[in-house]
Design an enzyme around this catalytic site. Structure first.
Site, short mmCIF file in Angstrom:
data_model
loop_
_atom_site.label_atom_id
_atom_site.label_comp_id
_atom_site.label_asym_id
_atom_site.label_seq_id
_atom_site.Cartn_x
_atom_site.Cartn_y
_atom_site.Cartn_z
N LYS A 201 -2.16 -23.70 -8.65
CA LYS A 201 -2.97 -22.66 -7.87
C LYS A 201 -3.53 -23.54 -6.94
O LYS A 201 -3.55 -24.19 -6.52
CB LYS A 201 -3.75 -22.03 -9.12
CG LYS A 201 -4.11 -20.92 -8.76
CD LYS A 201 -5.22 -20.41 -9.20
CE LYS A 201 -6.59 -19.29 -9.10
NZ LYS A 201 -7.15 -18.14 -9.46
N LYS A 255 0.87 -20.27 -6.71
CA LYS A 255 0.62 -18.41 -7.49
C LYS A 255 -0.03 -19.38 -6.17
O LYS A 255 -0.99 -20.36 -5.85
CB LYS A 255 -0.51 -18.70 -8.25
CG LYS A 255 -1.52 -17.73 -8.00
CD LYS A 255 -2.41 -17.26 -8.99
CE LYS A 255 -3.22 -16.08 -8.30
NZ LYS A 255 -4.71 -15.90 -9.23
N TYR A 320 2.15 -6.81 -9.16
CA TYR A 320 2.01 -4.85 -9.24
C TYR A 320 2.73 -4.28 -9.52
O TYR A 320 2.88 -2.85 -9.45
CB TYR A 320 0.94 -5.10 -8.29
CG TYR A 320 -0.73 -5.92 -8.40
CD1 TYR A 320 -1.25 -5.67 -9.85
CD2 TYR A 320 -0.83 -7.47 -7.90
CE1 TYR A 320 -2.21 -7.13 -9.72
CE2 TYR A 320 -1.39 -8.15 -7.73
CZ TYR A 320 -2.27 -7.78 -8.70
OH TYR A 320 -3.33 -8.92 -9.04
C1 PBG Z 1 -9.18 -16.18 -10.69
C2 PBG Z 1 -8.14 -15.12 -10.26
C3 PBG Z 1 -7.93 -14.75 -9.18
C4 PBG Z 1 -5.83 -13.93 -9.02
C5 PBG Z 1 -5.51 -14.06 -10.88
N1 PBG Z 1 -7.40 -14.98 -11.24
C6 PBG Z 1 -8.40 -15.11 -7.98
C7 PBG Z 1 -8.73 -15.91 -7.18
O1 PBG Z 1 -8.87 -17.03 -8.26
O2 PBG Z 1 -10.06 -15.69 -6.40
C8 PBG Z 1 -5.69 -13.19 -8.04
C9 PBG Z 1 -4.79 -12.32 -8.28
C10 PBG Z 1 -4.17 -11.90 -7.12
O3 PBG Z 1 -4.75 -12.15 -6.08
O4 PBG Z 1 -3.08 -11.14 -7.15
N2 PBG Z 1 -9.26 -16.44 -11.78
#
Ligand code: PBG
Length: 334
Positions: A201, A255, A320
């Site tokens: 991530k 991600k 989504y």
């Molecule tokens: C945070 C989290 C995030 C997303 C999922 N869980 C954002 C971040 O790390 O700030 C992002 C998902 C998306 O942008 O659709 N726990």
């Protein structure tokens, strides 16, 4: 030596000439089974609230999440992922709401499992929807403290398992959380609860609209670069995947999605494990926005992006677009 004769003996276009021939040589398929649908949950009843930076995405009250689960199941969608929009009054420095058995997310999990037992429910293990400062971990004197955060995340994950979650999705990026969660799940008799680790991530600006959706944008103090991975680091991402697998993750995630497809391919090739990608909020918003302007064909770009995840090696993708894509797949999209 090429494994084919030169032109004109070989003409690549021969098998592209008709839809039937193209279907015969198609190397992969996008199926509804590949889709995980992330949904946002809020308080209320019969409530749907638009998320302005994600046109077409709404926050739903628990009863409406159940309705959405029923509609999703009718479309063949088999997995949903829950993200709570927590009331401002419940966001604290200690994030205690995160592990309350009856918090929004856990109530939604129970309600879905009661109404649509076959729906796989994935939950988010991270503190940001509950944190006064918008971070995924607990903040002490301006530092996101790792080990104390892991303790909180374990309490949170156990409450989610207790509520009936099938998949825990730790998206927090603290070190040691997968091993700690796995051990706690074993000890609590939840040995069959799966973990899909947000392993690779990255610290990404593509998460912007999501932070609006869960109400974390305005609160976030600083950035998440001390725990999420630098976008230039491929090896670091692979090491995180290997580490999380060794600690007991059943599935791993890359991600964001499209900008990081190289990571999907590397993860699949190197580890051969169940590999997922998250087509995140910013990716969604960009496609929607350009389509709304008439600059791209939204449906086609959506489907092509989802196919790209398959080609790169994804077993599935969090998107989504799931209901819309499922509808098109059912109609026989090519
Ligand atoms: C945070 C989290 C995030 C997303 C999922 N869980 C954002 C971040 O790390 O700030 C992002 C998902 C998306 O942008 O659709 N726990």
């Amino acid at each position: 030596m090429p494994r084919f004769a030169p032109f004109p003996t070989t003409r690549m276009r021969r098998v592209r000439r008709t839809p039937a021939l193209r279907a015969l040589v198609r190397e992969d398929r996008l199926a509804v089974d590949d889709l995980i649908w992330p949904v946002f949950v809020r308080e209320g009843e019969g409530t749907l609230e638009e998320v302005p930076s994600m046109p077409g995405v709404v926050r739903r009250s628990v009863d409406m999440v159940v309705e959405a689960a029923e509609q999703a199941a009718a479309l063949g969608i088999r997995a949903m992922c829950l993200f709570p929009y927590t009331d401002a009054s419940l966001r604290t420095e200690g994030c205690e709401e995160a592990w309350l058995p009856d918090n929004l997310s856990n109530r939604a999990t129970r309600a879905i499992k009661a109404a649509v037992p076959g729906m796989a429910v994935m939950t988010d293990v991270a503190l940001d929807p509950y944190n006064a400062n918008g971070h995924d971990g607990i903040v002490r004197d301006g530092v996101i403290v790792n080990d104390e955060s892991v303790e909180a995340l374990v309490r949170m994950g156990l409450a989610q398992a207790e509520a009936g979650a099938d998949i825990l999705g730790p998206s927090d990026m603290m070190d040691g959380r997968i091993g700690a969660l796995r051990a706690a799940l074993e000890e609590a008799g939840h040995q069959d609860v799966t973990i899909m680790s947000y392993a690779a991530k990255y610290a990404s600006a593509f998460y912007g609209p999501f932070r609006d959706a869960v109400g974390a944008s305005g609160r976030l103090v600083g950035d998440k670069k001390t725990y999420q991975i630098d976008p230039l680091n491929a090896e670091a991402g692979l090491r995180c995947v290997e580490r999380d697998l060794s600690e007991g993750a059943d599935m791993v995630m890359v991600k964001p999605g499209l900008p990081y497809l190289d990571m999907v391919r590397r993860v699949k090739d190197r580890f051969g494990c169940p590999t997922f990608a998250y087509q995140v909020s910013g990716e969604y918003a960009m496609i929607r926005a350009a389509a709304a302007q008439g600059w791209i064909d939204g449906e086609r770009v959506m489907m092509e992006s989802l196919m790209a995840f398959r080609r790169a090696g994804c077993d599935g993708v969090l998107t989504y677009f799931a209901p819309e894509a499922a509808g098109l797949i059912a109609k026989g999209w090519e």
